[in-house]
Design a protein around this motif. Structure first.
Motif, PDB file in Angstrom:
ATOM      1  N   LYS A 156      15.938  -9.090 -32.104  1.00  0.00           N
ATOM      2  CA  LYS A 156      15.756 -10.076 -31.127  1.00  0.00           C
ATOM      3  C   LYS A 156      14.440 -10.947 -31.606  1.00  0.00           C
ATOM      4  O   LYS A 156      13.505 -10.322 -31.730  1.00  0.00           O
ATOM      5  CB  LYS A 156      15.885  -9.916 -29.731  1.00  0.00           C
ATOM      6  CG  LYS A 156      15.429 -11.082 -28.931  1.00  0.00           C
ATOM      7  CD  LYS A 156      15.125 -10.676 -27.346  1.00  0.00           C
ATOM      8  CE  LYS A 156      14.623 -11.715 -26.537  1.00  0.00           C
ATOM      9  NZ  LYS A 156      13.478 -12.552 -27.177  1.00  0.00           N
ATOM     10  N   SER A 161      16.737 -16.457 -26.084  1.00  0.00           N
ATOM     11  CA  SER A 161      16.601 -15.520 -24.873  1.00  0.00           C
ATOM     12  C   SER A 161      17.809 -14.244 -25.184  1.00  0.00           C
ATOM     13  O   SER A 161      18.622 -14.469 -26.218  1.00  0.00           O
ATOM     14  CB  SER A 161      16.991 -16.304 -23.822  1.00  0.00           C
ATOM     15  OG  SER A 161      18.417 -16.658 -23.729  1.00  0.00           O
ATOM     16  N   THR A 162      17.552 -13.266 -24.580  1.00  0.00           N
ATOM     17  CA  THR A 162      18.444 -12.229 -24.686  1.00  0.00           C
ATOM     18  C   THR A 162      20.182 -12.590 -24.416  1.00  0.00           C
ATOM     19  O   THR A 162      20.715 -12.399 -25.169  1.00  0.00           O
ATOM     20  CB  THR A 162      18.248 -11.092 -23.575  1.00  0.00           C
ATOM     21  OG1 THR A 162      16.724 -10.521 -23.810  1.00  0.00           O
ATOM     22  CG2 THR A 162      19.197  -9.792 -23.808  1.00  0.00           C
ATOM     23  N   GLU A 163      20.185 -13.585 -23.303  1.00  0.00           N
ATOM     24  CA  GLU A 163      21.371 -14.203 -23.041  1.00  0.00           C
ATOM     25  C   GLU A 163      22.086 -14.773 -24.200  1.00  0.00           C
ATOM     26  O   GLU A 163      23.300 -14.846 -24.613  1.00  0.00           O
ATOM     27  CB  GLU A 163      21.471 -14.903 -21.582  1.00  0.00           C
ATOM     28  CG  GLU A 163      21.180 -14.170 -20.598  1.00  0.00           C
ATOM     29  CD  GLU A 163      19.618 -13.796 -20.456  1.00  0.00           C
ATOM     30  OE1 GLU A 163      19.334 -12.744 -19.644  1.00  0.00           O
ATOM     31  OE2 GLU A 163      18.779 -14.140 -20.968  1.00  0.00           O
ATOM     32  N   LEU A 166      23.051 -12.560 -27.295  1.00  0.00           N
ATOM     33  CA  LEU A 166      24.482 -11.914 -26.883  1.00  0.00           C
ATOM     34  C   LEU A 166      25.659 -12.983 -27.113  1.00  0.00           C
ATOM     35  O   LEU A 166      26.613 -12.446 -27.348  1.00  0.00           O
ATOM     36  CB  LEU A 166      24.352 -11.430 -25.545  1.00  0.00           C
ATOM     37  CG  LEU A 166      23.397 -10.125 -25.326  1.00  0.00           C
ATOM     38  CD1 LEU A 166      23.258  -9.324 -23.972  1.00  0.00           C
ATOM     39  CD2 LEU A 166      23.567  -8.998 -26.287  1.00  0.00           C
ATOM     40  N   CYS A 183      25.797  -6.596 -22.213  1.00  0.00           N
ATOM     41  CA  CYS A 183      24.282  -6.372 -22.165  1.00  0.00           C
ATOM     42  C   CYS A 183      23.848  -5.203 -21.245  1.00  0.00           C
ATOM     43  O   CYS A 183      24.294  -5.128 -20.212  1.00  0.00           O
ATOM     44  CB  CYS A 183      23.716  -7.631 -21.288  1.00  0.00           C
ATOM     45  SG  CYS A 183      21.945  -7.606 -21.237  1.00  0.00           S
ATOM     46  N   ARG A 186      17.505  -5.854 -21.806  1.00  0.00           N
ATOM     47  CA  ARG A 186      17.198  -7.266 -22.042  1.00  0.00           C
ATOM     48  C   ARG A 186      15.465  -7.045 -22.338  1.00  0.00           C
ATOM     49  O   ARG A 186      14.824  -6.174 -22.019  1.00  0.00           O
ATOM     50  CB  ARG A 186      17.541  -8.028 -20.945  1.00  0.00           C
ATOM     51  CG  ARG A 186      16.743  -7.869 -19.584  1.00  0.00           C
ATOM     52  CD  ARG A 186      16.896  -9.193 -18.606  1.00  0.00           C
ATOM     53  NE  ARG A 186      16.870 -10.228 -19.293  1.00  0.00           N
ATOM     54  CZ  ARG A 186      15.647 -11.138 -19.335  1.00  0.00           C
ATOM     55  NH1 ARG A 186      14.621 -10.453 -19.171  1.00  0.00           N
ATOM     56  NH2 ARG A 186      15.732 -12.288 -19.832  1.00  0.00           N
ATOM     57  N   LEU A 187      15.139  -8.021 -23.285  1.00  0.00           N
ATOM     58  CA  LEU A 187      13.833  -8.578 -23.438  1.00  0.00           C
ATOM     59  C   LEU A 187      13.385  -9.760 -22.984  1.00  0.00           C
ATOM     60  O   LEU A 187      14.330 -10.747 -23.102  1.00  0.00           O
ATOM     61  CB  LEU A 187      13.636  -8.408 -24.873  1.00  0.00           C
ATOM     62  CG  LEU A 187      13.789  -6.915 -25.686  1.00  0.00           C
ATOM     63  CD1 LEU A 187      13.554  -6.959 -27.058  1.00  0.00           C
ATOM     64  CD2 LEU A 187      12.938  -5.878 -25.081  1.00  0.00           C
ATOM     65  N   LEU A 195      17.031  -4.908 -29.518  1.00  0.00           N
ATOM     66  CA  LEU A 195      17.543  -4.944 -28.353  1.00  0.00           C
ATOM     67  C   LEU A 195      19.008  -4.085 -28.507  1.00  0.00           C
ATOM     68  O   LEU A 195      19.759  -4.314 -29.531  1.00  0.00           O
ATOM     69  CB  LEU A 195      18.107  -6.425 -28.115  1.00  0.00           C
ATOM     70  CG  LEU A 195      18.785  -6.823 -26.930  1.00  0.00           C
ATOM     71  CD1 LEU A 195      17.995  -6.520 -25.509  1.00  0.00           C
ATOM     72  CD2 LEU A 195      19.314  -8.426 -26.896  1.00  0.00           C
TER      73      LEU A 195
END
Length: 335
Positions: A156, A161-163, A166, A183, A186-187, A195
């Protein structure tokens, strides 16, 4: 507040139902009041208010922080008999309680038992995403570091963003005819690093098993960060910052003076730096490079703990706003 409202309802002869009690139990969980959560479960039984999966999961989550880990295991077994098979989070909370009580054998047995149950009902077909190197290398925004038995480790970057990351991996897996991507950790937006994600839905074996390990604090997370202020101690020294956290409003967290969520962070000083005009190794050192391992996983935990020590992360606009304008000129993101 939640317990007071519940008592006020009873005083005003307003009937409390399952939803009301579940809200109160969840509040006890978030406030670290495990004894109150247990008391509410007993009270529900005495008043013949029906409990459900949400009730038990919230009580189990609250009791993982208490000293009587055997109660957590007993509640978990009772939950398994009454309701559907548990997911990774409630199992992880029980494993965490067993870990706190040094009952590692029981923790391993519970993990193995539930893993067998999940595998018996899991029909998710996983594929090796790394085999399609041509398609993968054509996407500069996707970097897979490792894949094994339904688990991916991906890189990542700090600009996504993590979202959103993904979502890109879900699209890539779908193009290859693969499963969903779930997920499990998360970071923060400006944090870069590895991640861990699971192949399959949020009820797949991989998702449940990894969630159980994170919730059980079996996964070790290591961060490297740069903080401003005098070097906290000599290079190579270790320290533990243990201070409960609570919401400070406006999305911020702060160290709680009284009640709060348990939070602990391990610190290792890797290097100290000073400005060029100041001799290194003196009290005028300006920055410290740290290796940090959060024992718990609270929101903004590392940022809050370091800021509470007077050594906030470099370029942190939320917990070091005074220094942000100056530091962001040479470090444009939270380090």
């Amino acid at each position: 507040v939640a317990l007071g409202l519940l008592a006020q309802m009873e005083a005003n002869r307003v009937e409390s139902d399952t939803i009301t009690y579940n809200a109160a139990v969840s509040a006890c969980d978030k406030g670290g009041r495990w004894a109150n959560a247990m008391g509410l479960l007993v009270e529900m039984a005495s008043k013949r208010v029906e409990s459900n999966v949400i009730t038990y999961d919230a009580v189990i989550s609250a009791c993982r922080q208490g000293p009587r880990w055997q109660h957590t295991v007993a509640l978990f077994e009772e939950r398994c008999l009454k309701f559907t098979e548990p997911g990774g989070m409630p199992l992880g909370n029980v494993v965490n309680a067993c870990r706190s009580g040094n009952s590692w054998v029981l923790a391993c047995l519970l993990l193995e038992r539930e893993l067998s149950r999940w595998l018996a009902h899991d029909s998710v077909r996983t594929i090796a995403l790394h085999r399609d190197r041509e398609k993968l290398s054509a996407r500069e925004d996707l970097h897979m570091l490792f894949q094994h038995h339904g688990i991916l480790a991906v890189l990542k970057s700090p600009d996504i963003s993590t979202e959103n990351l993904l979502e890109r991996w879900r699209d890539h897996s779908a193009q290859l005819g693969g499963p969903d991507v779930a997920c499990v950790s998360r970071l923060d937006l400006q944090t870069s690093g590895v991640l861990v994600v699971a192949l399959g839905s949020c009820t797949s074996t991989a998702d449940n098993y990894v969630r159980a390990q994170f919730a059980g604090r079996l996964a070790i997370k290591t961060y490297h960060c740069l903080c401003s202020g005098p070097c906290p101690s000599s290079v190579g020294s270790k320290a533990v910052r243990s201070a409960p956290l609570t919401s400070g409003g406006s999305g911020q967290m702060c160290v709680a003076l009284a009640d709060g969520l348990e939070a602990g962070t391990l610190l290792l000083v890797k290097a100290c730096y000073s400005r060029e005009e100041e001799p290194p190794g003196t009290c005028h050192d300006n920055f410290a490079f740290l290796e940090v391992r959060p024992i718990t996983g609270r929101t903004h935990q590392i940022r809050v703990h370091l800021a509470s020590l007077g050594r906030p992360l470099v370029s942190d606009p939320m917990y070091a706003p005074q220094a942000h304008a100056r530091e962001s000129r040479w470090c444009p993101r939270v380090f």
